[in-house]
Structures are given as C-alpha cells and as structure tokens.
Scaffold this motif. Structure first.
Motif, PDB file in Angstrom:
ATOM      1  N   GLN A  61      -5.943 -11.446  -3.974  1.00  0.00           N
ATOM      2  CA  GLN A  61      -4.976 -12.613  -2.816  1.00  0.00           C
ATOM      3  C   GLN A  61      -3.951 -11.917  -2.713  1.00  0.00           C
ATOM      4  O   GLN A  61      -3.515 -12.859  -1.697  1.00  0.00           O
ATOM      5  N   ALA A  62      -3.055 -11.847  -3.852  1.00  0.00           N
ATOM      6  CA  ALA A  62      -1.329 -12.081  -3.503  1.00  0.00           C
ATOM      7  C   ALA A  62      -0.998 -10.582  -4.201  1.00  0.00           C
ATOM      8  O   ALA A  62      -1.492 -10.050  -5.401  1.00  0.00           O
ATOM      9  N   TYR A  63       0.134  -9.713  -3.906  1.00  0.00           N
ATOM     10  CA  TYR A  63       0.465  -8.606  -4.690  1.00  0.00           C
ATOM     11  C   TYR A  63       1.896  -8.894  -4.883  1.00  0.00           C
ATOM     12  O   TYR A  63       2.777  -9.260  -4.245  1.00  0.00           O
ATOM     13  N   LEU A  64       1.887  -9.222  -6.646  1.00  0.00           N
ATOM     14  CA  LEU A  64       2.919  -9.486  -6.756  1.00  0.00           C
ATOM     15  C   LEU A  64       3.668  -8.386  -8.346  1.00  0.00           C
ATOM     16  O   LEU A  64       3.570  -8.632  -9.029  1.00  0.00           O
ATOM     17  N   LEU A  65       4.854  -8.508  -7.475  1.00  0.00           N
ATOM     18  CA  LEU A  65       6.367  -7.208  -8.048  1.00  0.00           C
ATOM     19  C   LEU A  65       6.603  -8.006  -9.072  1.00  0.00           C
ATOM     20  O   LEU A  65       7.194  -9.527  -8.704  1.00  0.00           O
ATOM     21  N   THR A  66       7.056  -7.582 -10.331  1.00  0.00           N
ATOM     22  CA  THR A  66       8.109  -8.892 -11.247  1.00  0.00           C
ATOM     23  C   THR A  66       9.193  -7.135 -11.268  1.00  0.00           C
ATOM     24  O   THR A  66       9.589  -5.711 -11.577  1.00  0.00           O
ATOM     25  N   VAL A  67      10.407  -8.102 -10.799  1.00  0.00           N
ATOM     26  CA  VAL A  67      11.411  -7.633 -11.049  1.00  0.00           C
ATOM     27  C   VAL A  67      12.599  -7.263 -11.660  1.00  0.00           C
ATOM     28  O   VAL A  67      12.241  -8.537 -12.703  1.00  0.00           O
ATOM     29  N   ALA A  68      13.363  -6.396 -12.618  1.00  0.00           N
ATOM     30  CA  ALA A  68      13.622  -6.845 -13.489  1.00  0.00           C
ATOM     31  C   ALA A  68      14.805  -7.304 -13.366  1.00  0.00           C
ATOM     32  O   ALA A  68      15.301  -8.121 -12.290  1.00  0.00           O
ATOM     33  N   PRO A  69      14.947  -7.448 -14.619  1.00  0.00           N
ATOM     34  CA  PRO A  69      15.784  -8.330 -15.509  1.00  0.00           C
ATOM     35  C   PRO A  69      17.543  -8.854 -14.586  1.00  0.00           C
ATOM     36  O   PRO A  69      18.685  -9.745 -13.731  1.00  0.00           O
ATOM     37  N   GLU A  70      17.800  -7.507 -14.582  1.00  0.00           N
ATOM     38  CA  GLU A  70      19.383  -7.269 -14.050  1.00  0.00           C
ATOM     39  C   GLU A  70      19.261  -7.263 -12.841  1.00  0.00           C
ATOM     40  O   GLU A  70      20.554  -7.233 -11.799  1.00  0.00           O
ATOM     41  N   LEU A 129       7.783 -11.484  -6.759  1.00  0.00           N
ATOM     42  CA  LEU A 129       7.787 -11.037  -6.510  1.00  0.00           C
ATOM     43  C   LEU A 129       6.157 -10.821  -4.910  1.00  0.00           C
ATOM     44  O   LEU A 129       6.212 -10.143  -5.615  1.00  0.00           O
ATOM     45  N   ALA A 130       6.264 -11.996  -4.204  1.00  0.00           N
ATOM     46  CA  ALA A 130       4.578 -11.930  -3.203  1.00  0.00           C
ATOM     47  C   ALA A 130       4.930 -10.777  -2.310  1.00  0.00           C
ATOM     48  O   ALA A 130       6.098 -11.636  -1.498  1.00  0.00           O
ATOM     49  N   ILE A 131       4.891 -10.189  -2.328  1.00  0.00           N
ATOM     50  CA  ILE A 131       4.838  -9.395  -0.910  1.00  0.00           C
ATOM     51  C   ILE A 131       3.843  -9.145  -0.055  1.00  0.00           C
ATOM     52  O   ILE A 131       2.261  -9.535  -0.184  1.00  0.00           O
ATOM     53  N   SER A 182      10.434  -0.704  12.837  1.00  0.00           N
ATOM     54  CA  SER A 182      10.654  -1.747  14.151  1.00  0.00           C
ATOM     55  C   SER A 182      11.510  -3.129  13.904  1.00  0.00           C
ATOM     56  O   SER A 182      11.126  -3.186  12.048  1.00  0.00           O
ATOM     57  N   THR A 183      11.730  -4.427  13.849  1.00  0.00           N
ATOM     58  CA  THR A 183      11.505  -5.151  13.588  1.00  0.00           C
ATOM     59  C   THR A 183      10.803  -6.052  13.538  1.00  0.00           C
ATOM     60  O   THR A 183      10.888  -7.395  12.972  1.00  0.00           O
ATOM     61  N   GLU A 184       9.813  -6.063  14.137  1.00  0.00           N
ATOM     62  CA  GLU A 184       9.065  -7.110  14.269  1.00  0.00           C
ATOM     63  C   GLU A 184       8.384  -7.580  12.455  1.00  0.00           C
ATOM     64  O   GLU A 184       8.119  -6.512  12.122  1.00  0.00           O
ATOM     65  N   SER A 185       8.268  -9.325  13.028  1.00  0.00           N
ATOM     66  CA  SER A 185       7.634  -9.247  11.725  1.00  0.00           C
ATOM     67  C   SER A 185       6.560  -8.846  11.090  1.00  0.00           C
ATOM     68  O   SER A 185       6.070  -9.221  11.266  1.00  0.00           O
ATOM     69  N   ILE A 186       6.328  -8.569   9.965  1.00  0.00           N
ATOM     70  CA  ILE A 186       5.109  -8.112   8.705  1.00  0.00           C
ATOM     71  C   ILE A 186       4.856  -9.682   8.056  1.00  0.00           C
ATOM     72  O   ILE A 186       5.717  -9.915   6.930  1.00  0.00           O
ATOM     73  N   ALA A 187       3.782 -10.186   8.554  1.00  0.00           N
ATOM     74  CA  ALA A 187       3.403 -11.448   8.020  1.00  0.00           C
ATOM     75  C   ALA A 187       3.186 -11.068   6.312  1.00  0.00           C
ATOM     76  O   ALA A 187       2.650 -10.294   5.772  1.00  0.00           O
ATOM     77  N   LEU A 188       3.346 -12.148   5.492  1.00  0.00           N
ATOM     78  CA  LEU A 188       3.129 -12.622   3.780  1.00  0.00           C
ATOM     79  C   LEU A 188       1.406 -12.864   3.823  1.00  0.00           C
ATOM     80  O   LEU A 188       0.872 -11.278   3.110  1.00  0.00           O
ATOM     81  N   GLY A 189       0.904 -13.403   4.295  1.00  0.00           N
ATOM     82  CA  GLY A 189      -0.612 -13.643   4.628  1.00  0.00           C
ATOM     83  C   GLY A 189      -0.847 -14.295   5.880  1.00  0.00           C
ATOM     84  O   GLY A 189       0.166 -14.101   6.684  1.00  0.00           O
ATOM     85  N   GLN A 190      -2.463 -13.464   6.110  1.00  0.00           N
ATOM     86  CA  GLN A 190      -3.114 -13.404   7.452  1.00  0.00           C
ATOM     87  C   GLN A 190      -4.207 -13.516   7.269  1.00  0.00           C
ATOM     88  O   GLN A 190      -5.294 -12.324   6.923  1.00  0.00           O
ATOM     89  N   PRO A 191      -5.441 -14.673   7.832  1.00  0.00           N
ATOM     90  CA  PRO A 191      -6.714 -14.138   8.317  1.00  0.00           C
ATOM     91  C   PRO A 191      -7.032 -13.557   9.033  1.00  0.00           C
ATOM     92  O   PRO A 191      -6.290 -12.667  10.342  1.00  0.00           O
ATOM     93  N   THR A 192      -8.279 -12.669   8.855  1.00  0.00           N
ATOM     94  CA  THR A 192      -9.100 -12.022   9.560  1.00  0.00           C
ATOM     95  C   THR A 192     -10.495 -12.920  10.070  1.00  0.00           C
ATOM     96  O   THR A 192     -11.102 -12.817   9.593  1.00  0.00           O
ATOM     97  N   VAL A 193      -9.539 -13.092  11.791  1.00  0.00           N
ATOM     98  CA  VAL A 193     -10.687 -13.904  11.878  1.00  0.00           C
ATOM     99  C   VAL A 193     -11.037 -13.442  13.099  1.00  0.00           C
ATOM    100  O   VAL A 193     -10.066 -12.796  14.148  1.00  0.00           O
ATOM    101  N   GLY A 194     -11.967 -13.681  14.409  1.00  0.00           N
ATOM    102  CA  GLY A 194     -12.047 -13.023  15.762  1.00  0.00           C
ATOM    103  C   GLY A 194     -12.878 -13.407  16.786  1.00  0.00           C
ATOM    104  O   GLY A 194     -13.779 -14.972  16.134  1.00  0.00           O
ATOM    105  N   CYS A 202       7.820 -11.971   2.592  1.00  0.00           N
ATOM    106  CA  CYS A 202       8.537 -12.793   0.820  1.00  0.00           C
ATOM    107  C   CYS A 202       8.186 -14.225   0.601  1.00  0.00           C
ATOM    108  O   CYS A 202       9.223 -14.693   1.398  1.00  0.00           O
ATOM    109  N   ASN A 203       7.798 -13.819  -0.718  1.00  0.00           N
ATOM    110  CA  ASN A 203       7.953 -15.139  -1.717  1.00  0.00           C
ATOM    111  C   ASN A 203       7.581 -14.898  -2.753  1.00  0.00           C
ATOM    112  O   ASN A 203       7.964 -14.218  -3.586  1.00  0.00           O
ATOM    113  N   PHE A 204       8.645 -16.514  -3.695  1.00  0.00           N
ATOM    114  CA  PHE A 204       7.923 -16.301  -4.847  1.00  0.00           C
ATOM    115  C   PHE A 204       6.837 -15.927  -5.900  1.00  0.00           C
ATOM    116  O   PHE A 204       5.981 -16.343  -4.400  1.00  0.00           O
ATOM    117  N   GLY A 205       6.551 -15.054  -6.952  1.00  0.00           N
ATOM    118  CA  GLY A 205       4.957 -15.548  -7.240  1.00  0.00           C
ATOM    119  C   GLY A 205       4.026 -16.908  -7.163  1.00  0.00           C
ATOM    120  O   GLY A 205       3.823 -16.725  -5.627  1.00  0.00           O
TER     121      GLY A 205
END
Length: 377
Positions: free
Chosen positions: A293-302, A349-351, A2-14, A319-322
């Motif tokens: 609140q965020a999931y931050l991966l650290t990318v290798a220098p190379e 990198l925040a996913i 699927s190419t539907e976008s997956i949001a970086l963050g999203q509230p849970t409201v209803g 995704c975005n910077f941390g």
C-alpha cells in the motif's frame, strides 16, 4: 527529464466503475446498506477468508464499531501498535477506553510482541495490532499472548487488502479486522471501510449499530407485514452507500492485477536503491505477502529526511513522511518513550506507490531519489 508531477498515490478506476455506478443509478437504490453493499460483503468475506463482512463509511467507523461490539468500556486499556495513522488510537478513545501504545519491530514496524505482553495490566481488555503499510504483524505471537491473558485480538488491516500471513489472508488473523477503502489504499471507492470476522454475533451487532441501532432497511424488503423497527440501543450512521459499494465490487475484480502491479514496482525500487548506503529499503518477510500500500524508505540518521523530501518534491516527485508515532501526538497526553517508533517517524519517507506507475515513472522516481540523496550525503 520531464517535470510532470508523479503522484504519491493514485486510484485505478475507469469505465468498469462508471458502468457499475450507472447500474446502481438505474436500480433506484443509492442509499447505504443496499443490494450492492450486500454483494460486496459476500465477496469481501471470501477474499479475507472470513465468514462475515460489513461495509462501513470508512475504516475509522469500522474500528469504532469493532471496539463497541467487543464490549470496550470506559476505564479499559487497549494495547495499540504505535506506528500508525492516529485513527487507530482515536477509535479507542472514542469508544471510551485508553490506548496504550506498544513499540515496534525495527524491520517491519508492526508491534513488538514482547513489548505488547509487557504492557498488559489488570485493565487491559485487548490488543489492536496494525498491519503497517499493509504487511501483517506477528499474529501467531499476538494470538498466543491474547489467549494467555484472556484478551481479544483486533486487526487494523486498513492497508492490507490482498496481504497474507503464513498463507492466511489479512482479515482472518484475529477476532475482528477493519479495512479502509480510502483513495490511497490498494482498492478504493474514494472512501469506505469494512469490518470482517468469523463471529456472526459480532458482525450482526455491528450491523445494527451502524444503522442507528436497528436492522438496515434491506432486511425488511419483501415483508408481507408492515415491520416497524424498535430502537433498543444507541447506534450510528456508519453505512457505505451503494454507489461506493458498486465501485468496490469492480475493485475486487481488479485486486489481483493491482497487487501484481504494486509488487512489480516494489521489486524495481528494491533493485534501484540496493546500493544506496543512506537508504534502507522496506522488508517483506518470507512468510508474508506484502500488498505494498505504501513504499517506505528509511533514511540514514546523517541525512535530513525533511530536506531530502523537499528536494525530491522540487523535482516533481511527490513524497511524504511514512506514518505517525502515535504516542508523540499531543491528543494522547504524556506517554512513555517508544524509541523505535519515534525513530521510524523521524526517518521514514514514502515515495510514489500505486498500480498506475509506468516503467518510465519508476525509473524517474529512482533517479530523482538517488540524486537527492547523493546531494545531501
């Protein structure tokens, strides 16, 4: 795929939040600092293990109010954990003081206690420690340093609702703590914030300041006289509306489930990236509960973090910077190098991380990230 976008963050409201808002509409009190705010303050104080809470327009205003009631003056220095959205440093500047940024631990990115103590000068009045991505920093060490040098301790818990440190809730770890209810936070009304403390004097003073320097109108409800408030000091309009507070009361009900959902996502990500040499997964220390609140991966220098982010986005995964190495921001002027924070700023990198992610979406995020890393390694 699927190419539907997956949001970086999203509230849970209803529907529950809508019903709570409707109840406020029927009450006729939509303005700030009303009955819904008071209900939320009582409940949030319990959640944070504190005696008192004050709702605010946002976390920035909570930080500013906290600094004001702590007595910050022009010429003062406040030590600030460097790896944070600049709202933290901005609040210090807005209060008239100078932020002095401390470098961070390389594993959990909160302020390094040894560097905090090394930065203390005769002008230092306090420590503003940040719970990075929600995980509390080393508060026993910060408290020992503060007590040794006669400083106050302030917790920037913007991302930390539901977190714990040695079984103690985030918010109860310092003289004051500030929270955010922005749309990407664990509980949210879109915007909003809170200031919490065990010290009644600090919260009472902040309550006056957040309503132009007088007691909020609700305190005069039911009076058998015509009370006319007097203004004795300059205040601000930093009140949360009762509409937002009604939403937050429902969000508090949701908090345990929201935390469990985020922790489940984090566990899946840990497993998915454990064998990817170019990625380091975030650390949850054993004496703390991370609210993710965020999931931050650290990318290798190379591997170019920026190129990696663009490839991931091209596959419909946001995704975005941390976050920021604050000392590098031009507004603060020349600063001493802080190499650990600068490195995290360049490589994190925040996913996607939120409570609405489905198993299929988590799987897709993991696949997209792994494939993007492999293409650049």
């Amino acid at each position: 795929m699927s190419t539907e976008s997956i949001a970086l963050g999203q509230p849970t409201v209803g529907e529950e939040e809508l019903a709570a808002v409707a109840e406020v509409f029927r009450s006729g009190w939509l303005a700030g600092a009303g009955p819904a705010c008071r209900r939320f303050e009582e409940r949030f104080a319990q959640v944070t293990g504190t005696a008192h809470a004050l709702t605010t327009a946002n976390c920035g205003s909570a930080l500013f109010l906290g600094l004001k009631v702590l007595g910050v003056q022009p010429g003062d220095e406040v030590i600030v954990g460097d790896y944070t959205f600049p709202a933290t440093g901005h609040a210090v500047v807005q209060a008239g003081a100078k932020p002095v940024f401390a470098d961070i631990r390389p594993d959990v990115f909160s302020a390094d206690p040894a560097h905090v103590e090394a930065l203390i000068t005769p002008k230092t009045v306090g420590i503003l420690a940040v719970d990075v991505a929600g995980q509390p920093g080393d508060f026993d060490e910060y408290r020992a340093i503060a007590d040794k040098h006669g400083l106050w301790l302030f917790e920037d818990a913007a991302c930390a609702a539901g977190a714990t440190y040695k079984t103690r809730p985030a918010g109860s770890l310092a003289d004051l703590a500030a929270f955010s209810f922005h749309g990407r936070k664990g509980i949210t009304a879109g915007e909003g914030g809170a200031l919490v403390s065990d010290r009644e004097d600090l919260i009472a003073h902040a309550r006056k300041l957040h309503t132009y320097g007088i007691e909020p109108a609700i305190s005069r409800e039911g009076s058998d006289t015509l009370p006319i408030p007097e203004f004795h000091e300059l205040g601000y309009n930093f009140r949360l509306s009762d509409v937002q507070a009604a939403i937050m009361n429902v969000q508090l009900d949701r908090l345990p489930d929201l935390l469990a959902a985020r922790r489940s996502v984090a566990k899946r990500y840990h497993e998915a990236f454990a064998d990817v040499e170019a990625l380091t997964v975030p650390v949850e220390l054993p004496d703390r509960e991370h609210p993710w609140q965020a999931y931050l991966l650290t990318v290798a220098p190379e591997v170019s973090r920026d190129t990696l982010a663009l490839r991931i986005r091209s596959q419909g995964v946001q995704c975005n910077f941390g976050t920021y190495a604050s000392h590098l921001q031009p507004i603060y002027g020349p600063q001493a190098p802080l190499p650990v924070s600068a490195d995290a700023f360049a490589r994190q990198l925040a996913i996607p991380m939120h409570a609405n992610l489905t198993d299929a979406e988590v799987t897709r995020v993991a696949e997209v990230v792994r494939e993007a890393v492999q293409s650049l390694s």
